[in-house]
Design a protein around this motif. Structure first.
Motif, PDB file in Angstrom:
ATOM      1  N   ASP A   1     -49.030  46.068  13.890  1.00 38.04           N
ATOM      2  CA  ASP A   1     -48.287  46.473  12.698  1.00 38.04           C
ATOM      3  C   ASP A   1     -46.791  46.546  12.990  1.00 38.04           C
ATOM      4  OD1 ASP A   1     -48.111  47.629   9.942  1.00 38.04           O
ATOM      5  OD2 ASP A   1     -47.370  49.369  11.075  1.00 38.04           O
ATOM      6  N   GLU A   2     -46.452  47.128  14.111  1.00 33.55           N
ATOM      7  CA  GLU A   2     -45.039  47.236  14.489  1.00 33.55           C
ATOM      8  C   GLU A   2     -44.445  45.864  14.792  1.00 33.55           C
ATOM      9  OE1 GLU A   2     -45.559  51.647  16.582  1.00 33.55           O
ATOM     10  OE2 GLU A   2     -45.800  49.784  17.722  1.00 33.55           O
ATOM     11  N   ALA A   3     -45.234  44.996  15.417  1.00 37.29           N
ATOM     12  CA  ALA A   3     -44.755  43.646  15.715  1.00 37.29           C
ATOM     13  C   ALA A   3     -44.480  42.859  14.441  1.00 37.29           C
ATOM     14  CB  ALA A   3     -45.771  42.918  16.589  1.00 37.29           C
ATOM     15  N   ASN A   4     -45.314  43.054  13.420  1.00 40.37           N
ATOM     16  CA  ASN A   4     -45.082  42.377  12.139  1.00 40.37           C
ATOM     17  C   ASN A   4     -43.806  42.885  11.470  1.00 40.37           C
ATOM     18  OD1 ASN A   4     -47.394  40.805  12.389  1.00 40.37           O
ATOM     19  ND2 ASN A   4     -48.696  42.308  11.350  1.00 40.37           N
ATOM     20  N   ARG A   5     -43.606  44.184  11.506  1.00 41.82           N
ATOM     21  CA  ARG A   5     -42.371  44.757  10.953  1.00 41.82           C
ATOM     22  C   ARG A   5     -41.155  44.185  11.672  1.00 41.82           C
ATOM     23  NH1 ARG A   5     -42.876  51.080  11.459  1.00 41.82           N
ATOM     24  NH2 ARG A   5     -40.694  50.925  10.769  1.00 41.82           N
ATOM     25  N   TRP A   6     -41.269  44.085  12.980  1.00 44.07           N
ATOM     26  CA  TRP A   6     -40.168  43.576  13.784  1.00 44.07           C
ATOM     27  C   TRP A   6     -39.884  42.109  13.463  1.00 44.07           C
ATOM     28  CZ3 TRP A   6     -36.079  44.886  16.184  1.00 44.07           C
ATOM     29  CH2 TRP A   6     -35.522  44.112  17.193  1.00 44.07           C
ATOM     30  N   SER A   7     -40.935  41.302  13.295  1.00 43.73           N
ATOM     31  CA  SER A   7     -40.758  39.884  12.980  1.00 43.73           C
ATOM     32  C   SER A   7     -40.077  39.703  11.631  1.00 43.73           C
ATOM     33  CB  SER A   7     -42.105  39.168  12.996  1.00 43.73           C
ATOM     34  OG  SER A   7     -42.681  39.193  14.287  1.00 43.73           O
ATOM     35  N   ARG A   8     -40.522  40.486  10.635  1.00 43.99           N
ATOM     36  CA  ARG A   8     -39.899  40.381   9.305  1.00 43.99           C
ATOM     37  C   ARG A   8     -38.421  40.754   9.369  1.00 43.99           C
ATOM     38  NH1 ARG A   8     -44.797  42.875   7.629  1.00 43.99           N
ATOM     39  NH2 ARG A   8     -43.713  44.886   7.526  1.00 43.99           N
ATOM     40  N   TRP A   9     -38.122  41.815  10.087  1.00 49.26           N
ATOM     41  CA  TRP A   9     -36.745  42.302  10.146  1.00 49.26           C
ATOM     42  C   TRP A   9     -35.838  41.317  10.872  1.00 49.26           C
ATOM     43  CZ3 TRP A   9     -33.232  44.208  13.882  1.00 49.26           C
ATOM     44  CH2 TRP A   9     -32.159  44.920  13.362  1.00 49.26           C
ATOM     45  N   THR A  10     -36.281  40.784  12.004  1.00 46.85           N
ATOM     46  CA  THR A  10     -35.442  39.852  12.759  1.00 46.85           C
ATOM     47  C   THR A  10     -35.265  38.525  12.026  1.00 46.85           C
ATOM     48  OG1 THR A  10     -37.403  39.205  14.040  1.00 46.85           O
ATOM     49  CG2 THR A  10     -35.934  40.839  15.019  1.00 46.85           C
ATOM     50  N   SER A  11     -36.288  38.108  11.272  1.00 48.89           N
ATOM     51  CA  SER A  11     -36.137  36.866  10.511  1.00 48.89           C
ATOM     52  C   SER A  11     -35.108  37.037   9.396  1.00 48.89           C
ATOM     53  CB  SER A  11     -37.486  36.437   9.927  1.00 48.89           C
ATOM     54  OG  SER A  11     -37.966  37.398   9.001  1.00 48.89           O
ATOM     55  N   GLN A  12     -35.075  38.213   8.782  1.00 49.10           N
ATOM     56  CA  GLN A  12     -34.079  38.489   7.752  1.00 49.10           C
ATOM     57  C   GLN A  12     -32.688  38.686   8.344  1.00 49.10           C
ATOM     58  OE1 GLN A  12     -35.590  41.937   5.745  1.00 49.10           O
ATOM     59  NE2 GLN A  12     -36.996  40.771   4.458  1.00 49.10           N
ATOM     60  N   LEU A  13     -32.646  39.092   9.606  1.00 50.19           N
ATOM     61  CA  LEU A  13     -31.366  39.355  10.254  1.00 50.19           C
ATOM     62  C   LEU A  13     -30.468  38.121  10.240  1.00 50.19           C
ATOM     63  CD1 LEU A  13     -29.683  41.397  11.904  1.00 50.19           C
ATOM     64  CD2 LEU A  13     -30.859  40.586  13.946  1.00 50.19           C
ATOM     65  N   GLN A  14     -31.061  36.957  10.364  1.00 51.34           N
ATOM     66  CA  GLN A  14     -30.281  35.729  10.378  1.00 51.34           C
ATOM     67  C   GLN A  14     -29.523  35.520   9.066  1.00 51.34           C
ATOM     68  OE1 GLN A  14     -29.920  34.081  13.042  1.00 51.34           O
ATOM     69  NE2 GLN A  14     -31.624  34.686  14.351  1.00 51.34           N
ATOM     70  N   CYS A  15     -30.059  36.082   7.991  1.00 52.09           N
ATOM     71  CA  CYS A  15     -29.433  35.888   6.678  1.00 52.09           C
ATOM     72  C   CYS A  15     -28.135  36.666   6.509  1.00 52.09           C
ATOM     73  CB  CYS A  15     -30.408  36.291   5.566  1.00 52.09           C
ATOM     74  SG  CYS A  15     -31.943  35.342   5.548  1.00 52.09           S
ATOM     75  N   LEU A  16     -27.840  37.575   7.443  1.00 54.32           N
ATOM     76  CA  LEU A  16     -26.605  38.348   7.327  1.00 54.32           C
ATOM     77  C   LEU A  16     -25.371  37.450   7.431  1.00 54.32           C
ATOM     78  CD1 LEU A  16     -27.255  41.646   9.318  1.00 54.32           C
ATOM     79  CD2 LEU A  16     -27.103  41.322   6.854  1.00 54.32           C
ATOM     80  N   GLY A  17     -25.551  36.239   7.919  1.00 53.61           N
ATOM     81  CA  GLY A  17     -24.424  35.310   7.950  1.00 53.61           C
ATOM     82  C   GLY A  17     -23.917  34.957   6.563  1.00 53.61           C
ATOM     83  N   ASP A  18     -24.753  35.190   5.531  1.00 54.70           N
ATOM     84  CA  ASP A  18     -24.340  34.917   4.153  1.00 54.70           C
ATOM     85  C   ASP A  18     -23.654  36.110   3.498  1.00 54.70           C
ATOM     86  OD1 ASP A  18     -25.465  32.396   4.344  1.00 54.70           O
ATOM     87  OD2 ASP A  18     -27.441  33.111   3.690  1.00 54.70           O
ATOM     88  N   PHE A  19     -23.594  37.214   4.211  1.00 54.27           N
ATOM     89  CA  PHE A  19     -22.983  38.419   3.639  1.00 54.27           C
ATOM     90  C   PHE A  19     -21.464  38.294   3.687  1.00 54.27           C
ATOM     91  CE2 PHE A  19     -21.111  42.607   3.882  1.00 54.27           C
ATOM     92  CZ  PHE A  19     -21.822  43.346   2.963  1.00 54.27           C
ATOM     93  N   LYS A  20     -20.812  38.607   2.570  1.00 54.02           N
ATOM     94  CA  LYS A  20     -19.353  38.571   2.495  1.00 54.02           C
ATOM     95  C   LYS A  20     -18.859  39.752   1.680  1.00 54.02           C
ATOM     96  CE  LYS A  20     -18.976  33.506   2.735  1.00 54.02           C
ATOM     97  NZ  LYS A  20     -18.458  32.285   2.066  1.00 54.02           N
ATOM     98  N   ILE A  21     -17.723  40.284   2.093  1.00 53.30           N
ATOM     99  CA  ILE A  21     -17.081  41.341   1.326  1.00 53.30           C
ATOM    100  C   ILE A  21     -15.574  41.164   1.450  1.00 53.30           C
ATOM    101  CG2 ILE A  21     -17.186  42.977   3.263  1.00 53.30           C
ATOM    102  CD1 ILE A  21     -17.426  45.214   1.173  1.00 53.30           C
TER     103      ILE A  21
END
Length: 712
Positions: A530-550
């Motif tokens: 369960d924890e490994a799945n949470r970790w996989s989802r979070w790290t896969s989304q982490l890559q999308c932070l490159g699209d964040f702009k402010i």
């Protein structure tokens, strides 16, 4: 253990352990070159069991080896943590109490919380022998007590939690390359390298093997050290100073860290390395903290329309060290970097990155330059030095182009007069950048055609600044990490977001790490599915932070003159975490209204379960929405789409009379059982008013005729 005269091996009164303790010297024909002696001596445990202990100035707790505890037949309380000391890292699963005493008298101390380690990796090769003692006159009258050969292992680390470690009754010191001796409650201990130079020689030998195995690494390393010598940041120790023996000579080991993407290497001098239980940094005063707050510098960087950045070239090396102090900053190096030649002694003549005192000293010198030359270059330049520098980086925003260009000239002149060179200038405005000397611009923009080429992204203190769009962005370089508690910590700690721009997302990683800590998962044990799945989802989304702009500027470029500023703060919490966000509402003279995110913070709730803070009950309706975004975390795709998080609630851009009102009441179902809410209970009482005159008369007389006559 060591004893001074007049005691001898025949009258020391050694305690017994299954008979008696042997007192003898060791057979050691020669002191190994470069060997470091540790604070190792025999001790008594619980009055009857003899073993060796290591007095470790780098250990907070006292530890005992499992082998010793089992041999004594002791059983402690359950305990499960990993402890790091100067000696090593230990897995401890038990804690108990022990009496640790002098091998002869048993005088010592009762240590209540001794951690039981599976194994203590301290070699007896670092213990002093009788034959070695005779080599130094200041120690030759001391005698060594040694245990029988079958007891020749270190089974105790005596930490700072006991005075057995901290109290020194007497001490002896020799020349610079000779060991010292301290008299502790447990007896004399001899420690230290056979010279700090010998320790540096050992490290230099390791460095030699590394550079000879990698020609590219060697080329860059040699180039960097030779640059220090060429620019006068370091020098060969003069022949007449080689035997300098005023007690202020020390040798620094060094190593190089290469930039992962550039052919650039920084040489780090290790001032934290301990020998004889101490390091050079232990003897340096830190001085006052004169470094401006990073958050403050970044917030001021967002204040105005135009932005510029620069840094001080080799700032630490611009501040000289007094000659007498430079002998404490010696290091070993090969002439010209030729490892086939004999190693020689060099010394730094300028401040060293890594020295405990350096940040305070260099910031003082920079501020002193502002005081010395402030009248010449003006108030704005002095203020920029005090408020807009973070160590050697300047981040400054100014409202007009003309003022910005003038300020850059003033800062260049002021710093030059103070002995500092500002270079690598960048700006979000091409006209401002074009007005700067080309040789002082950042190398990444010098060759670009400023009239048409897109400018590259500038990294500002771990936040990426896209100068072309004048926005802050994130770049993620996620390396594969093991699915363990240590791996999660490594990734979460690498997300450097000082203004909390993506706090709702990073909160998810922190929550997972806290869950692993809550169930005491060992640092290097794999997490469950369960924890490994949470970790996989979070790290896969982490890559999308490159699209964040402010947007960098808090106010839009075409907003006009501002007539009103308002800071609005929102806070909310849940059982798992809490969040705080600040936004700025601005109103222009043309009655334009703008609102934007200033900074945010998100934290996990304490490991010890607590109730929802009382602030949640009084938060505005929008705070409940931010609770979902911040306290209860947010997927990265929702974060990128959320105008509520980036620009704040829409009502802030409206007139105040249209803002939502605070709730007038709270439903009982929402607060029942919350310990933060004071409960109320109705209390009923009877009130009897004072009786009137007629009632008094009626109570006194029973005859109606009499009552009528009296009243009439």
């Amino acid at each position: 253990m060591l004893h001074g005269p007049p005691k001898t091996a025949s009258n020391t009164g050694a305690a017994h352990m299954g008979g008696r303790i042997a007192i003898r010297g060791e057979s050691a024909s020669q002191l190994p070159k470069g060997r470091t002696m540790l604070n190792i001596l025999p001790v008594l445990v619980n009055g009857t069991h003899a073993t060796y202990g290591f007095i470790d100035s780098g250990a907070a707790p006292t530890l005992a080896a499992r082998s010793r505890i089992d041999q004594m037949g002791l059983k402690g309380r359950p305990y499960n943590q990993i402890k790091a000391t100067e000696a090593s890292t230990f897995t401890c699963k038990e804690v108990l109490s022990l009496h640790i005493g002098n091998i002869n008298t048993d005088e010592g101390e009762h240590v209540t919380d001794v951690l039981v380690a599976d194994k203590i990796n301290v070699s007896m090769d670092h213990a002093m022998s009788q034959e070695w003692l005779t080599k130094w006159p200041h120690l030759s009258d001391l005698e060594v007590i040694s245990l029988p050969e079958y007891h020749r292992q270190v089974e105790l680390i005596i930490g700072l939690d006991t005075t057995l470690n901290r109290v020194i009754l007497d001490q002896r010191h020799g020349l610079k390359d000779e060991p010292s001796a301290y008299l502790t409650k447990l007896g004399w201990v001899v420690f230290g390298p056979t010279g700090t130079r010998s320790t540096s020689e050992c490290r230099a030998h390791s460095l030699k093997k590394k550079v000879e195995a990698n020609e590219t690494y060697k080329t860059i390393y040699v180039k960097q050290v030779e640059k220090y010598l060429l620019k006068g940041y370091a020098e060969l120790v003069p022949v007449d100073k080689l035997n300098h023996s005023d007690g202020r000579v020390s040798y620094m080991a060094h190593h190089g860290d290469k930039h992962p993407t550039k052919e650039k290497l920084r040489v780090f001098f290790d001032l934290k390395a301990k020998h004889a239980g101490t390091s050079l940094n232990d003897h340096l005063m830190q001085g006052p903290d004169l470094t401006s707050s990073l958050a403050g510098v970044l917030l001021r960087f967002r204040e105005e329309k135009h932005a510029v950045t620069t840094d001080i070239q080799e700032m630490f090396h611009q501040v000289k060290v007094p000659e007498d102090d430079s002998n404490s900053l010696r290091f070993l190096w090969w002439p010209g970097g030729d490892t086939n030649q004999a190693i020689q002694e060099f010394r730094m003549t300028s401040r060293v990155f890594g020295a405990r005192s350096s940040p305070s000293v260099i910031n003082f010198c920079l501020r002193q330059a502002a005081l010395d030359y402030g009248d010449k270059y003006g108030k704005e330049a002095c203020c920029a030095i005090r408020r807009n520098f973070y160590v050697d980086n300047l981040l400054k925003s100014i409202d007009s182009e003309e003022d910005c260009i003038q300020l850059t000239k003033d800062l260049i002149g002021l710093c030059a007069d103070g002995g500092f060179r500002l270079n690598q200038w960048t700006s979000s405005n091409k006209d401002i950048l074009a007005a700067m000397p080309e040789r002082e611009r950042d190398k990444s923009v010098v060759t670009l055609d400023l009239s048409k080429d897109e400018r590259p992204t500038e990294h500002a203190l771990s936040i990426h600044w896209d100068m072309s769009s004048d926005e802050f962005t994130f770049k993620i370089n996620l390396k594969e990490k093991p699915r363990t508690r240590r791996g999660v910590l490594s990734v979460v700690a690498s997300l450097y977001d000082p203004l909390g721009f993506v706090a709702p997302f990073t909160l998810k990683g922190k929550m997972l790490l806290q869950d692993l800590c809550r169930r005491n998962l060992p640092w290097d044990e794999d997490m469950n599915n369960d924890e490994a799945n949470r970790w996989s989802r979070w790290t896969s989304q982490l890559q999308c932070l490159g699209d964040f702009k402010i947007r960098r500027s808090l106010v839009p470029p075409d907003f006009g003159e501002v007539s009103s500023y308002q800071l609005h703060h929102f806070a909310d919490a849940s059982q798992t975490g809490y969040g705080v966000v600040t936004c700025l509402r601005t109103v222009s003279k043309n009655n334009q209204v703008n609102s934007t995110l200033v900074m945010g913070r998100a934290r996990v709730a304490p490991l010890k379960r607590s109730s929802i803070p009382q602030m949640e009950l009084t938060a505005a309706a929008v705070a409940a929405q931010l609770d979902y975004l911040a306290s209860r975390s947010l997927d990265v795709d929702k974060l990128l789409e959320s105008s509520l998080w980036l620009t704040r609630p829409e009502f802030l851009c409206q007139e105040q009379d249209s803002w939502p009102a605070l709730p007038n009441d709270v439903k009982r179902a929402e607060i029942d059982g919350d310990p933060e809410v004071k409960q109320s209970a109705p209390i009923f009482s009877m009130f009897a008013p004072e009786p009137i005159l007629v009632e008094k008369i009626a109570a006194k007389f029973s005859s109606r005729t009499k009552i009528v006559r009296i009243i009439a």
